[in-house]
Design a protein around this motif. Sequence first.
Motif, PDB file in Angstrom:
ATOM      1  N   ALA A 159       3.621   0.567  20.716  1.00 46.35           N
ATOM      2  CA  ALA A 159       4.292   0.515  19.416  1.00 46.35           C
ATOM      3  C   ALA A 159       5.803   0.675  19.553  1.00 46.35           C
ATOM      4  N   VAL A 160       6.262   1.504  20.496  1.00 43.82           N
ATOM      5  CA  VAL A 160       7.709   1.713  20.657  1.00 43.82           C
ATOM      6  C   VAL A 160       8.390   0.453  21.167  1.00 43.82           C
ATOM      7  N   GLY A 161       7.603  -0.481  21.710  1.00 46.01           N
ATOM      8  CA  GLY A 161       8.186  -1.747  22.144  1.00 46.01           C
ATOM      9  C   GLY A 161       8.731  -2.574  20.998  1.00 46.01           C
ATOM     10  N   PRO A 173      18.295  -5.837  25.716  1.00 44.76           N
ATOM     11  CA  PRO A 173      17.652  -5.051  26.761  1.00 44.76           C
ATOM     12  C   PRO A 173      17.456  -3.585  26.390  1.00 44.76           C
ATOM     13  N   ALA A 174      17.822  -3.204  25.148  1.00 47.24           N
ATOM     14  CA  ALA A 174      17.622  -1.818  24.726  1.00 47.24           C
ATOM     15  C   ALA A 174      16.143  -1.497  24.584  1.00 47.24           C
ATOM     16  N   GLY A 175      15.368  -2.466  24.124  1.00 49.76           N
ATOM     17  CA  GLY A 175      13.933  -2.307  23.963  1.00 49.76           C
ATOM     18  C   GLY A 175      13.190  -3.469  24.579  1.00 49.76           C
ATOM     19  N   ARG A 176      12.073  -3.849  23.951  1.00 51.79           N
ATOM     20  CA  ARG A 176      11.222  -4.875  24.544  1.00 51.79           C
ATOM     21  C   ARG A 176      11.037  -6.099  23.644  1.00 51.79           C
ATOM     22  N   LEU A 177      11.711  -6.135  22.505  1.00 53.04           N
ATOM     23  CA  LEU A 177      11.565  -7.263  21.596  1.00 53.04           C
ATOM     24  C   LEU A 177      12.300  -8.504  22.097  1.00 53.04           C
ATOM     25  N   ARG A 178      11.623  -9.640  22.057  1.00 52.96           N
ATOM     26  CA  ARG A 178      12.253 -10.916  22.385  1.00 52.96           C
ATOM     27  C   ARG A 178      13.075 -11.441  21.215  1.00 52.96           C
ATOM     28  N   GLU A 179      12.693 -11.063  20.015  1.00 53.54           N
ATOM     29  CA  GLU A 179      13.400 -11.468  18.808  1.00 53.54           C
ATOM     30  C   GLU A 179      13.112 -10.415  17.741  1.00 53.54           C
ATOM     31  N   PRO A 180      13.891 -10.388  16.653  1.00 54.85           N
ATOM     32  CA  PRO A 180      13.668  -9.372  15.618  1.00 54.85           C
ATOM     33  C   PRO A 180      12.276  -9.462  15.001  1.00 54.85           C
ATOM     34  N   LEU A 181      11.826  -8.346  14.421  1.00 52.76           N
ATOM     35  CA  LEU A 181      10.497  -8.289  13.834  1.00 52.76           C
ATOM     36  C   LEU A 181      10.290  -9.326  12.735  1.00 52.76           C
ATOM     37  N   HIS A 182      11.368  -9.651  12.007  1.00 48.47           N
ATOM     38  CA  HIS A 182      11.175 -10.610  10.912  1.00 48.47           C
ATOM     39  C   HIS A 182      10.839 -12.011  11.425  1.00 48.47           C
ATOM     40  N   ASP A 233      -8.190  -0.049  20.410  1.00 53.32           N
ATOM     41  CA  ASP A 233      -9.309   0.868  20.646  1.00 53.32           C
ATOM     42  C   ASP A 233      -9.176   2.158  19.845  1.00 53.32           C
ATOM     43  N   PHE A 234      -7.932   2.601  19.611  1.00 57.20           N
ATOM     44  CA  PHE A 234      -7.711   3.885  18.956  1.00 57.20           C
ATOM     45  C   PHE A 234      -6.917   3.690  17.672  1.00 57.20           C
ATOM     46  N   ARG A 235      -7.416   4.300  16.581  1.00 59.70           N
ATOM     47  CA  ARG A 235      -6.801   4.115  15.284  1.00 59.70           C
ATOM     48  C   ARG A 235      -5.355   4.566  15.252  1.00 59.70           C
ATOM     49  N   HIS A 236      -5.033   5.667  15.944  1.00 60.57           N
ATOM     50  CA  HIS A 236      -3.653   6.167  15.898  1.00 60.57           C
ATOM     51  C   HIS A 236      -2.688   5.180  16.553  1.00 60.57           C
ATOM     52  N   ASP A 237      -3.145   4.443  17.575  1.00 63.88           N
ATOM     53  CA  ASP A 237      -2.296   3.419  18.191  1.00 63.88           C
ATOM     54  C   ASP A 237      -2.045   2.279  17.220  1.00 63.88           C
ATOM     55  N   VAL A 238      -3.108   1.819  16.572  1.00 66.74           N
ATOM     56  CA  VAL A 238      -2.989   0.714  15.620  1.00 66.74           C
ATOM     57  C   VAL A 238      -2.095   1.114  14.450  1.00 66.74           C
ATOM     58  N   ASP A 239      -2.281   2.334  13.954  1.00 65.30           N
ATOM     59  CA  ASP A 239      -1.474   2.796  12.820  1.00 65.30           C
ATOM     60  C   ASP A 239       0.003   2.873  13.179  1.00 65.30           C
ATOM     61  N   ALA A 240       0.305   3.218  14.442  1.00 59.69           N
ATOM     62  CA  ALA A 240       1.704   3.281  14.880  1.00 59.69           C
ATOM     63  C   ALA A 240       2.352   1.902  14.843  1.00 59.69           C
ATOM     64  N   VAL A 241       1.593   0.867  15.200  1.00 59.95           N
ATOM     65  CA  VAL A 241       2.109  -0.499  15.119  1.00 59.95           C
ATOM     66  C   VAL A 241       2.273  -0.916  13.661  1.00 59.95           C
ATOM     67  N   ARG A 242       1.252  -0.669  12.859  1.00 64.98           N
ATOM     68  CA  ARG A 242       1.303  -1.074  11.457  1.00 64.98           C
ATOM     69  C   ARG A 242       2.448  -0.394  10.712  1.00 64.98           C
TER      70      ARG A 242
END
Length: 362
Positions: free
Chosen positions: A171-173, A179-188, A202-211
């Motif tokens: 999720a932190v990606g 090069p500050a993070g891992r995004l190739r382009e902005p979220l929009h 597999d784990f709800r807390h991981d999915v919720d962090a992305v959402r």
Amino acid sequence: MSFLSPGQPVRAGLYWAAGLYGLIAHIRRWCYRHGWLLTTRLPCLVISVGNLTVGGTGKTPFVIFLAQRLMAKGRRVAILSRGYKRTSHAPHVLVSDGVRLLSDSSESGDEPFLMAQRCPHTVVAVGANRVALGRWVLERHPVDCMILDDGFQHLALHRDVDLVLLDATDAVGLDALLPAGRLREPLHGLDRASAVVITRADFRHDVDAVRSRLRRIPCLTDDAIEVVFRPESFIAISSGASQSIEWGEGKKAWLVSGIGNSLSFRRSAESVGIEIVGETMFEDHHRYSLREIEAVRTKVQGSGSDIVLTTEKDGGKLASLLSVNDAWWMLRLETDVVRGEDRLSRLIDGALSRSSPSECHV
């Protein structure tokens, strides 16, 4: 440029460089949107599977899953891939003609080679220019559906369905651009996607962090599809012999991997009862040498391990370096859609209904 590994926090000192990178990405998208750069439409259905971040989100097992799904519907499928870190300098390489393998993992790249192995009736080809590659394939093979591997940023080729994979364990990606993070382009940039697919859910807390990170942008993330990659079987690298998942219960293993997300491999091994006694990790797409294999053998001696366990992607590169006596095994994964199966079916079936299954030619 060195990239952050999955899960590593943002490098705040590089925000200035990330801003410059974002500007360049924005100008490039603007040029395609306004016709300054051309997008080509091929005379067949094109489905893209891509990333918003660098590194492994599970594109390869998902592409395999998608190809098998399309083949089951009677489609003649080709997979187009860049062939990252392949040794061949040819503009186009045919990995498989849908009947037999025509190149090895070194010539074609490890991921296309694995796709060709797992989808033996699918045409697999690699080349940097996917428009030219698609035309080249259509001139030679009667396919009516193409899967564009790692194609979200490949704007030169029109796609009928655009699936973007986000890794739930990273999720932190999504917090900053390269090069500050891992995004190739902005979220929009997700507003171009037909659907978002959250992998390793597999784990709800991981999915919720992305959402939670996606709520700040107006896109289709509320309807995000969720998939997990479940261990399916163990495959002996040297002989190709197969064992059920239950076979691994209680076995001690030394892990070897050269993938984008080694933590996910470790989790998969632990989930089937493997006891991990040690681990050797390499960078993604690593090309193994005999010296490295000997170094692993040395570490394994005295470790108490029963087997050396690696990924299926790595196994294709290791086969020629191992002897018949090496107890080296691959963990084969299968893709399971745990949320959004109806949405995925509607997207795929809708695109298929708009595309004639007749032979396509350029």
